[in-house]
Write a protein that holds these residues in place. Sequence first.
Motif, PDB file in Angstrom:
ATOM      1  N   GLU A 133       0.701  -1.221  -0.246  1.00 64.16           N
ATOM      2  CA  GLU A 133      -0.203  -0.468  -0.051  1.00 64.16           C
ATOM      3  C   GLU A 133       0.920   1.038   0.059  1.00 64.16           C
ATOM      4  O   GLU A 133       1.722   1.444  -0.009  1.00 64.16           O
ATOM      5  CB  GLU A 133      -1.021  -0.403   1.433  1.00 64.16           C
ATOM      6  CG  GLU A 133      -1.773  -1.530   1.602  1.00 64.16           C
ATOM      7  CD  GLU A 133      -2.942  -1.454   2.225  1.00 64.16           C
ATOM      8  OE1 GLU A 133      -3.006  -0.073   3.312  1.00 64.16           O
ATOM      9  OE2 GLU A 133      -3.322  -2.186   2.625  1.00 64.16           O
ATOM     10  N   LYS A 134       0.335   2.363  -0.451  1.00 65.80           N
ATOM     11  CA  LYS A 134       1.424   3.584  -0.073  1.00 65.80           C
ATOM     12  C   LYS A 134       2.245   3.589   1.337  1.00 65.80           C
ATOM     13  O   LYS A 134       1.427   3.152   1.939  1.00 65.80           O
ATOM     14  CB  LYS A 134       0.204   4.868  -0.139  1.00 65.80           C
ATOM     15  CG  LYS A 134       0.695   6.586  -0.093  1.00 65.80           C
ATOM     16  CD  LYS A 134       0.277   7.875  -0.807  1.00 65.80           C
ATOM     17  CE  LYS A 134       0.247   8.681  -0.447  1.00 65.80           C
ATOM     18  NZ  LYS A 134      -0.333  10.131  -0.197  1.00 65.80           N
ATOM     19  N   ASN A 135       3.032   3.827   0.795  1.00 64.72           N
ATOM     20  CA  ASN A 135       4.472   3.751   1.718  1.00 64.72           C
ATOM     21  C   ASN A 135       4.670   2.767   2.836  1.00 64.72           C
ATOM     22  O   ASN A 135       4.741   2.838   4.078  1.00 64.72           O
ATOM     23  CB  ASN A 135       3.840   4.805   2.669  1.00 64.72           C
ATOM     24  CG  ASN A 135       4.387   6.489   1.873  1.00 64.72           C
ATOM     25  OD1 ASN A 135       5.004   6.254   1.326  1.00 64.72           O
ATOM     26  ND2 ASN A 135       3.355   7.228   1.749  1.00 64.72           N
ATOM     27  N   GLN A 136       3.864   1.696   2.377  1.00 63.70           N
ATOM     28  CA  GLN A 136       4.016   0.475   2.676  1.00 63.70           C
ATOM     29  C   GLN A 136       4.887  -0.663   2.168  1.00 63.70           C
ATOM     30  O   GLN A 136       4.369  -1.188   1.090  1.00 63.70           O
ATOM     31  CB  GLN A 136       3.064  -0.736   3.755  1.00 63.70           C
ATOM     32  CG  GLN A 136       2.482   0.054   4.826  1.00 63.70           C
ATOM     33  CD  GLN A 136       1.318  -0.897   5.757  1.00 63.70           C
ATOM     34  OE1 GLN A 136       0.325  -1.291   4.861  1.00 63.70           O
ATOM     35  NE2 GLN A 136       1.347  -1.067   6.711  1.00 63.70           N
ATOM     36  N   TYR A 137       5.818  -1.518   2.775  1.00 56.01           N
ATOM     37  CA  TYR A 137       6.485  -2.215   1.869  1.00 56.01           C
ATOM     38  C   TYR A 137       6.511  -3.588   2.403  1.00 56.01           C
ATOM     39  O   TYR A 137       6.404  -4.046   3.791  1.00 56.01           O
ATOM     40  CB  TYR A 137       7.485  -2.139   1.538  1.00 56.01           C
ATOM     41  CG  TYR A 137       7.669  -1.133   0.525  1.00 56.01           C
ATOM     42  CD1 TYR A 137       8.233  -1.022  -1.091  1.00 56.01           C
ATOM     43  CD2 TYR A 137       7.716   0.701   1.075  1.00 56.01           C
ATOM     44  CE1 TYR A 137       8.328   0.573  -1.376  1.00 56.01           C
ATOM     45  CE2 TYR A 137       7.686   1.697   0.364  1.00 56.01           C
ATOM     46  CZ  TYR A 137       8.097   0.772  -1.410  1.00 56.01           C
ATOM     47  OH  TYR A 137       7.926   2.823  -2.103  1.00 56.01           O
ATOM     48  N   LEU A 138       6.203  -4.365   1.642  1.00 58.27           N
ATOM     49  CA  LEU A 138       6.317  -6.152   2.240  1.00 58.27           C
ATOM     50  C   LEU A 138       7.918  -6.511   1.998  1.00 58.27           C
ATOM     51  O   LEU A 138       8.402  -6.654   0.910  1.00 58.27           O
ATOM     52  CB  LEU A 138       5.894  -7.257   1.121  1.00 58.27           C
ATOM     53  CG  LEU A 138       5.556  -8.727   2.055  1.00 58.27           C
ATOM     54  CD1 LEU A 138       4.641  -9.595   1.690  1.00 58.27           C
ATOM     55  CD2 LEU A 138       6.645  -9.234   1.953  1.00 58.27           C
ATOM     56  N   LYS A 139       8.624  -6.652   2.926  1.00 55.60           N
ATOM     57  CA  LYS A 139      10.087  -7.365   3.221  1.00 55.60           C
ATOM     58  C   LYS A 139      10.255  -8.275   2.488  1.00 55.60           C
ATOM     59  O   LYS A 139      10.500  -9.534   3.440  1.00 55.60           O
ATOM     60  CB  LYS A 139      10.834  -6.325   4.138  1.00 55.60           C
ATOM     61  CG  LYS A 139      10.679  -5.189   4.166  1.00 55.60           C
ATOM     62  CD  LYS A 139      11.060  -4.005   5.900  1.00 55.60           C
ATOM     63  CE  LYS A 139      11.112  -2.693   6.198  1.00 55.60           C
ATOM     64  NZ  LYS A 139      12.107  -2.244   6.891  1.00 55.60           N
ATOM     65  N   ALA A 140      10.370  -8.273   1.627  1.00 57.21           N
ATOM     66  CA  ALA A 140      10.610 -10.336   1.455  1.00 57.21           C
ATOM     67  C   ALA A 140      12.453 -10.860   1.118  1.00 57.21           C
ATOM     68  O   ALA A 140      12.742 -11.593   2.430  1.00 57.21           O
ATOM     69  CB  ALA A 140      10.182 -10.604  -0.286  1.00 57.21           C
ATOM     70  N   VAL A 141      13.266  -9.928   0.827  1.00 58.39           N
ATOM     71  CA  VAL A 141      15.223  -9.623   0.875  1.00 58.39           C
ATOM     72  C   VAL A 141      15.091  -8.767   1.968  1.00 58.39           C
ATOM     73  O   VAL A 141      14.717  -7.331   0.882  1.00 58.39           O
ATOM     74  CB  VAL A 141      15.283 -10.580  -0.397  1.00 58.39           C
ATOM     75  CG1 VAL A 141      16.539 -10.499   0.204  1.00 58.39           C
ATOM     76  CG2 VAL A 141      14.953 -11.619  -0.612  1.00 58.39           C
TER      77      VAL A 141
END
Length: 324
Positions: free
Chosen positions: A23-31
């Motif tokens: 979402e806006k300014n939200q990241y899924l940190k996969a690596v």
Amino acid sequence: MVEKDKKEILLSVKNLKKYFLVEKNQYLKAVDDISFDIYKGETLGLVGESGCGKSTCGRTILRIYNPTAGTIEFEGKSVHSLKGKNLKEFNRRAQMIFQDPYASLNPRMLVSNIVAEGIDIHNLSHGDERKKRIDDLLELVGLNREHANRFPHEFSGGQRQRIGIARALAVDPDFIVCDEPISALDVSVQAQVVNLLQELQTKYGLTFLFIAHDLSMVKYISDRVAVMYLGSMSEIAKSDELYKKPLHPYTEALLSSIPLPDPIIEKTRQRIVLEGDVPSPINPPNGCKFVDRCNKAMDICRENRPKMVEIEPEHFVACHLYDK
């Protein structure tokens, strides 16, 4: 197996990050900031729970995904800065065997065209030579040349995975990312595929990144093993060393879950059961990502992310228990 005095780095990953915008300014940190090297001719096993970022790491190495940060070097050259002929050459030398042996094959293409797709793209052979190359590849992976004129749905799961292996070998690669190549197969077929990969590695001097969550199989095929948790690297060591003497609490818990063939030992050994849920990769803990499930956690674990340090020769761990 790679001898210690002959090690030469083929692939080097440094501070690699791959984030996906949710979402806006939200990241899924996969690596999330991992580093490791892979030596020529070795198999590096990459293990961890489902969703820890193993497959994303492999796909980022092969440019299926672009990295958010960090570098990936193949024989000293940055993979993601390659262009033109250099990029095409890298795409030939670095291949992937995908997890799902059916979804990764085009159901509308004959096996001959699937295997030869890379041959045609890289203009490696034509006419009778192309046909012979396809037949030789199919026989190399344990299939018959008559199978070239069939479609993927006419094969079993193990046979389809062999087709995927033949496709990867068709362009004479040096490095192959094996993304859980046996997880969708029956146990008897798994052993056949793993033995095939080892035979091909010995014959052609291949280098593998073997991604899996079957810890017993990883020990069998790997020279070294790297353990991932929630996008970060926890521990890297030689296979025998890691299984005999795990240092990170997460590695200890993982290895304690491996079923043992001896029922007496299985009954008496102490199993480490992790409590709590895996944190969200969108909002992981500020310090050690394993802190909420670790029975050895300290105050510093909640404050600072541990750095990967070498505790013993070629045995690296990211844990505050081993801070000097």
